[in-house]
Scaffold this motif. Sequence first.
Motif, short mmCIF file in Angstrom:
data_model
loop_
_atom_site.label_atom_id
_atom_site.label_comp_id
_atom_site.label_asym_id
_atom_site.label_seq_id
_atom_site.Cartn_x
_atom_site.Cartn_y
_atom_site.Cartn_z
N LYS A 292 0.83 -1.19 0.00
CA LYS A 292 0.00 0.00 0.00
C LYS A 292 0.87 1.25 0.00
O LYS A 292 0.57 2.24 -0.70
N LEU A 293 1.94 1.22 0.83
CA LEU A 293 2.88 2.34 0.85
C LEU A 293 3.45 2.61 -0.55
O LEU A 293 3.50 3.74 -1.04
N GLY B 107 9.95 10.83 -0.88
CA GLY B 107 9.40 10.67 0.48
C GLY B 107 9.23 9.21 0.82
O GLY B 107 9.49 8.77 1.94
N LEU B 108 8.74 8.42 -0.18
CA LEU B 108 8.56 6.98 0.04
C LEU B 108 9.90 6.32 0.33
O LEU B 108 10.01 5.47 1.24
N LYS B 109 10.91 6.69 -0.42
CA LYS B 109 12.24 6.10 -0.22
C LYS B 109 12.76 6.40 1.19
O LYS B 109 13.29 5.52 1.88
N THR B 110 12.60 7.67 1.61
CA THR B 110 13.05 8.05 2.96
C THR B 110 12.26 7.29 4.02
O THR B 110 12.82 6.81 5.02
N CYS B 111 10.95 7.14 3.78
CA CYS B 111 10.09 6.45 4.76
C CYS B 111 10.50 5.00 4.94
O CYS B 111 10.73 4.53 6.06
N VAL B 112 10.60 4.25 3.81
CA VAL B 112 10.90 2.82 3.94
C VAL B 112 12.34 2.59 4.40
O VAL B 112 12.64 1.60 5.07
N THR B 113 13.25 3.52 4.04
CA THR B 113 14.64 3.40 4.53
C THR B 113 14.68 3.56 6.05
O THR B 113 15.38 2.83 6.75
N THR B 114 13.90 4.53 6.56
CA THR B 114 13.83 4.73 8.01
C THR B 114 13.19 3.51 8.68
O THR B 114 13.65 3.04 9.73
N LEU B 115 12.11 3.00 8.07
CA LEU B 115 11.47 1.79 8.62
C LEU B 115 12.46 0.63 8.66
O LEU B 115 12.51 -0.15 9.63
N GLY C 255 0.08 3.88 5.99
CA GLY C 255 0.53 2.50 5.92
C GLY C 255 1.79 2.25 6.71
O GLY C 255 2.07 1.11 7.12
N ALA C 256 2.60 3.30 6.98
CA ALA C 256 3.85 3.11 7.71
C ALA C 256 3.60 2.68 9.14
O ALA C 256 4.24 1.75 9.67
N LEU C 257 2.66 3.36 9.80
CA LEU C 257 2.34 2.99 11.20
C LEU C 257 1.70 1.61 11.26
O LEU C 257 1.88 0.88 12.24
N ASP C 258 0.98 1.23 10.21
CA ASP C 258 0.38 -0.11 10.18
C ASP C 258 1.47 -1.18 10.10
O ASP C 258 1.34 -2.25 10.70
N VAL C 259 2.53 -0.88 9.35
CA VAL C 259 3.66 -1.81 9.27
C VAL C 259 4.26 -2.02 10.66
O VAL C 259 4.53 -3.15 11.08
N LEU C 260 4.49 -0.91 11.38
CA LEU C 260 5.06 -1.01 12.74
C LEU C 260 4.12 -1.75 13.68
O LEU C 260 4.55 -2.50 14.56
N ASP C 261 2.81 -1.53 13.50
CA ASP C 261 1.82 -2.21 14.33
C ASP C 261 1.88 -3.72 14.13
O ASP C 261 1.84 -4.50 15.09
N VAL C 262 1.98 -4.14 12.89
CA VAL C 262 2.05 -5.58 12.60
C VAL C 262 3.31 -6.18 13.21
O VAL C 262 3.32 -7.33 13.67
N LEU C 263 4.39 -5.41 13.23
CA LEU C 263 5.66 -5.90 13.78
C LEU C 263 5.70 -5.85 15.32
O LEU C 263 6.71 -6.19 15.91
N GLY C 264 4.60 -5.42 15.94
CA GLY C 264 4.52 -5.50 17.41
C GLY C 264 4.62 -4.18 18.13
O GLY C 264 4.59 -4.15 19.36
N PHE C 265 4.71 -3.06 17.43
CA PHE C 265 4.79 -1.77 18.08
C PHE C 265 3.37 -1.25 18.37
O PHE C 265 2.50 -1.32 17.51
N GLU C 266 3.16 -0.75 19.58
CA GLU C 266 1.89 -0.16 19.93
C GLU C 266 2.11 1.14 20.69
O GLU C 266 3.14 1.32 21.34
N LYS C 267 1.13 2.04 20.61
CA LYS C 267 1.29 3.36 21.21
C LYS C 267 1.16 3.29 22.73
O LYS C 267 0.22 2.70 23.26
N LYS C 268 2.10 3.92 23.43
CA LYS C 268 2.07 4.04 24.88
C LYS C 268 2.55 5.44 25.24
O LYS C 268 3.75 5.72 25.17
#
Length: 380
Positions: free
Chosen positions: A282-283, A294-302, A337-350
């Motif tokens: 989706k990203l 922007g996409l390249k920077t985003c996925v590189t950071t991810l 979609g970036a935050l969804d990727v992190l969510d699937v990998l186990g990251f949640e907001k605290k």
Amino acid sequence: MGEKFFASVDAKKLALMVSAKNLGKNRSAKALHFTRDKGTIEAAEAWIAENSGPDLDKLPDDFVEEALASLGGGDVAMTGEDDVDMTPVVDDRKVGDPNPPEIKEKVRQDLLQQVLEMGFSEVRAEKALYKTDNAGLEYAINWLTEHADDADIDLPLLKPPPPKPKMSKEEAEAKALELQQKLREKRAEQERQADKEKEEQRKLSTRLMAEAQEKSKEEERKRAIEQQMREKEEHERHRAELKERLRQDYIERFGCEPPEDKEEEVVKEKTSKEQLAFFLNKLKKTYKDSNPEGLKTCVTTLKAYIKNLHENPLEAKYKKLKLDNKAFQSRVAPFEGALDVLDVLGFEKKEDCLEQRKSTPDGFLCGQAIKWIDLILAQL
């Protein structure tokens, strides 16, 4: 026990020391006990002077037990009912009768003469000296003053009972051993009872502690569940906020509502691997043409986030992503979609960060994410 100790000393001397000398009963009894070999009030008073201290008026049980045991029955009447003379005493005294010879022979004649010269009758004078153990003229006069109004003041004293035969040395030793054995048995029983009470108290404390710990654990479990529910609600709220932000961005950019993506609802029911593939794809589809840099920077950071987590799964610093971090805010958060990727990998907001909810991250999933991101970067 204390009364037995008082009975073991000379009653007349004890009464004199308490009433005439204004000395405490406990210290007087102790003094008479330790000076019984001398048998005088003067010796007892000297003992008190030499042994004055904060414990002088105390009579602890262990002291009384040892004191009585040391007497061994030879110096005091440590007898049972079998040793008591139960013969009734006939009181036929009348005023004018003289004191019995047994009383007269124990009165000091020089002191008697002095009391008589002061105008007291012979019966009263002899009674006073006998009652005060010939301690002195002052004691006798004080006794007469205190007992002047007694109904029997002018009656002669009763004939004293014959002295009881003293125990033989062997009998006294046997009596002392018997008493000491009883004392040891009593102490042993007291210690057993104390140990029993301590054990019961220990069991009670252990049970109460276990109940308190179980209650604490149950409350902790409830708090953990409540915290999880709050975090889940916060997570959903945050996702909704991001979604609304992306919606507003879309409206500002294209001037209309974004198309509904029912596929995203369906993908939530799929496996973590399938969800990860969906959101990365989706990203790519969303920003490949409109914002490739922007996409390249985003996925590189991810990729950097995921690689650090994959290679250092136990490092706490790689399990948290600060939401207010400038790089995160500019490179990741704006891309749908970036935050969804992190969510699937186990990251949640605290609170102010995204935190890994798993104690050990999914290594396989992290590896797949890095592999797919490399594919996306190769296509840019």
